[in-house]
Design a protein around this motif. Sequence first.
Motif, PDB file in Angstrom:
ATOM      1  N   SER A 104       0.914  -1.334  -0.166  1.00 36.60           N
ATOM      2  CA  SER A 104       0.038   0.136  -0.019  1.00 36.60           C
ATOM      3  C   SER A 104       0.691   1.139   0.074  1.00 36.60           C
ATOM      4  CB  SER A 104      -1.038  -0.166   1.036  1.00 36.60           C
ATOM      5  OG  SER A 104      -0.264   0.011   2.431  1.00 36.60           O
ATOM      6  N   ASP A 138      -6.025  -2.207   3.218  1.00 37.99           N
ATOM      7  CA  ASP A 138      -4.801  -1.574   3.885  1.00 37.99           C
ATOM      8  C   ASP A 138      -4.549  -0.140   3.779  1.00 37.99           C
ATOM      9  OD1 ASP A 138      -4.392  -4.178   4.970  1.00 37.99           O
ATOM     10  OD2 ASP A 138      -3.369  -4.693   2.989  1.00 37.99           O
ATOM     11  N   THR A 140      -4.221   4.005   3.854  1.00 41.94           N
ATOM     12  CA  THR A 140      -4.451   4.710   4.690  1.00 41.94           C
ATOM     13  C   THR A 140      -5.169   6.058   3.799  1.00 41.94           C
ATOM     14  OG1 THR A 140      -2.234   5.736   3.903  1.00 41.94           O
ATOM     15  CG2 THR A 140      -2.265   4.283   5.742  1.00 41.94           C
ATOM     16  N   THR A 141      -5.452   7.108   4.691  1.00 42.27           N
ATOM     17  CA  THR A 141      -6.177   8.285   4.096  1.00 42.27           C
ATOM     18  C   THR A 141      -5.172   8.952   3.153  1.00 42.27           C
ATOM     19  OG1 THR A 141      -5.271   9.573   5.611  1.00 42.27           O
ATOM     20  CG2 THR A 141      -7.473   8.761   6.028  1.00 42.27           C
ATOM     21  N   GLN A 142      -3.887   9.027   3.103  1.00 44.71           N
ATOM     22  CA  GLN A 142      -2.956   9.417   2.212  1.00 44.71           C
ATOM     23  C   GLN A 142      -2.993   8.701   0.864  1.00 44.71           C
ATOM     24  OE1 GLN A 142       1.116   9.106   3.255  1.00 44.71           O
ATOM     25  NE2 GLN A 142       1.571  11.285   2.399  1.00 44.71           N
ATOM     26  N   CYS A 143      -2.858   7.166   1.056  1.00 45.03           N
ATOM     27  CA  CYS A 143      -2.981   6.470  -0.115  1.00 45.03           C
ATOM     28  C   CYS A 143      -4.168   6.710  -0.857  1.00 45.03           C
ATOM     29  CB  CYS A 143      -3.055   5.101   0.427  1.00 45.03           C
ATOM     30  SG  CYS A 143      -1.349   4.416   1.087  1.00 45.03           S
ATOM     31  N   MET A 172     -13.173   6.438   7.497  1.00 43.62           N
ATOM     32  CA  MET A 172     -11.831   6.808   7.989  1.00 43.62           C
ATOM     33  C   MET A 172     -11.804   8.424   8.265  1.00 43.62           C
ATOM     34  SD  MET A 172      -9.468   4.596   5.583  1.00 43.62           S
ATOM     35  CE  MET A 172      -7.758   4.806   6.373  1.00 43.62           C
ATOM     36  N   GLU A 175      -9.198  10.191  10.504  1.00 45.51           N
ATOM     37  CA  GLU A 175      -8.007  10.019  10.249  1.00 45.51           C
ATOM     38  C   GLU A 175      -7.392  11.041   9.171  1.00 45.51           C
ATOM     39  OE1 GLU A 175      -6.971   5.932   9.707  1.00 45.51           O
ATOM     40  OE2 GLU A 175      -8.846   5.352  10.857  1.00 45.51           O
ATOM     41  N   ASP A 180      -4.769  15.531   2.933  1.00 46.51           N
ATOM     42  CA  ASP A 180      -5.527  14.373   2.415  1.00 46.51           C
ATOM     43  C   ASP A 180      -7.089  15.008   2.012  1.00 46.51           C
ATOM     44  OD1 ASP A 180      -3.475  12.568   3.095  1.00 46.51           O
ATOM     45  OD2 ASP A 180      -4.323  12.188   5.077  1.00 46.51           O
TER      46      ASP A 180
END
Length: 737
Positions: A104, A138, A140-143, A172, A175, A180
């Motif tokens: 990820s 898997d 994240t918010t950045q992803c 999410m 987060e 983001d």
Amino acid sequence: TLLTLRFGYPAWSALLSRVHECIPVLEPRGLAMVAHSAAKLGWRDEQLARELSAAAAAKVQVLSSTDLAKICWAMSKLDLVENFEDLWQLLEKTTIRRAAEAKSVDLSMIAWAFGNACRGSQELCKEISVAARRLLDDLTTQCLANIAWVCARLEAPNRELCDAIIQKAKTMVAEFTELDVSRLCWALAKLEATDVELFESLADHAVQMGFVRRFSAQMASQLAWAFAAAKVVHVPLLEALSGYVAKHLHVMEPEQVASCAWAFGSFEALTPFSEPGLVASFISISRGGKLLNFQADEFCALAWAFAKLGLDDQELLQDLLQVSLKRAPEVDSTSLINLLGSLVALCFDGSDVLKKDFPCILEIALQRFTAESLSPNELHSVCHSLCRAGCLTDAMHLAEANDSDARLLGLFLGTAERIGSETGPFWSRLADFASTGPLRAVCLWAQSPESVLSCEMGEEDSEKGELFELGRLLSEVVQHEQSGADILQCVEEFGSSCKSLDVCLGTREAVLDELASQQPQLTLVLGGWSAGLRLAARAQEYSGHVVTLHQDPFHTAVARYITKKAGLSGSLQHMLGDLEDVLEKLLESYGESSVDMVLLQGGTDNDYLTQLQRAHKLRLWTSGRVVADHLLRKGSPLFLWTCAPHKLELVQVTDHQGADWMGLCHLPTLECPSTSGWISGLASLVTESRSAWRVQRLLHGSSGTTGHLQEKMIAFASQLGLQPSARLQGVSKRPLP
């Protein structure tokens, strides 16, 4: 930092020399680590760039997904793009082949790298999308933000991926960081994959966490643009963004300034919620020849924003016109149409200097549009601008070169009426577009209102919908033997059988009678005409006057005939045209603060706040009674929220379609409530109510709506502390004079 290392550590120079020596022989992992570290340090060196690119190209086939991600990220971070096209093509091919193996974090870095470099193909985005859906749990918010961002930057829409990202992001929200939020909202808006619920949740989160204060200029401009493009109304976020933009415009790039200006112009009705100095900041950043810093499309966006937000600066107006002459040949047709409309709105708002200079830009526009084929919407926009500029003849010539329609003829009719020009030929041509015999007949009658109208529905008039029912209504009224108040009863009885035509008042009659008992001298009705008939009948008792505004010429003609037969011509006037045009004519005829009651009925738009603010901006209406209809069935939640603090009363009414609400209040002025009273879920409700009105328009006036929206409106009113009243239910109607 690189500076600290260079001057604070004597061994640094020796280490750099050793790095240069080792790069050609480093194994893939070591090469990726060096590239990543150099980017983190901001080590921009021509020799290093050449060595890294050569080594990466030589080893690209054996790079792991992690090493590939680091090298892509480093090359993009160091801005090694323009002169390294061959390497980027190799990196793309390898990424397409290895994307399925990426973790990820690797996928996020790769997405950011290609998005930032604006390099990559549809195939690359497809493979990133497949990998993202596989790794969704898997991410994240950045992803999520980076993956959506690369698809937006490379113009590779993928609805399935966007839906997956949206659903994951909803779980999410807490987060999300400020970056983001900005990046994901911008990407989804750019991909036209907006989810109002997600946008609203992210806006709530951004406001609660105070993200806007920590925004970069790019983040602020992207988020403002995203919410405007997605048409998501979130007043607290708008307020925070306007404060930030007003303070930081001087450090923004021209592209960012233009994006912010366009965004706030799009939220015209919410301008009072913005930072008081916002417009002044846009004016300041544009003065002194600075307009030339904007690219052609950016300049057009800025001019459009000034037309929406208002501009009272003659020097800047002159600059706008001069730069327009330079930019007009550089922009595409869509931008030129918007620019022409903006200049008309600005130049013909009391600026005699610009009226004198305007023909130059007009000539450029006419030459372009005469030589090009315009879509119906583009043609209408151009003709509307020409009519507002007093160039009715030019607009007619342009329409003749394209396919004219009833909408255009209605525009020409309204313009001709406002300027006192001959309207007969337009009514005659409009008759050819009528869908039923009675509508053809009433258009011909409108040429000479003193003539006798005779019509009846024919067998060919089998079309269903609003205009079909309008023709049937006219036929009923023509054949009705009585006149005066009996005509209003005829309209009411016929309206109770209609599925699309909204003319049945039902128990609204008691509400209108109560309003008329307050003897308003001038009542303005926006979005309908049947209520105007009853108000005008009551106005005859005290020498009052009622004006209704319409955009549809067939409705206008029928309303005028019914008014004449009902004997209400002395107290009721039906005006044809767009809202802004007709309001300006009313101001010219009646003067400032002349309207003391406004009735908002919607028509095809429930943006009551914008309608009221336009009348207030012109000072046609400054204070007094405001009445809004259809607040339950179709809703206007932003209007409810704005007026609730002013002792807004919701009155229950019923007609053949069922229950509805009318909102009654007296506004001393059009003030904004505190955003501290903003209710979570309001942005979604605004969008849903607008959708209900759009559906009504697509269904040609069908007045049906969903019970789901009504349930939400009831709950929302309760949150505002509003309890609908049934005090006028069952009240006996007073006989009409």
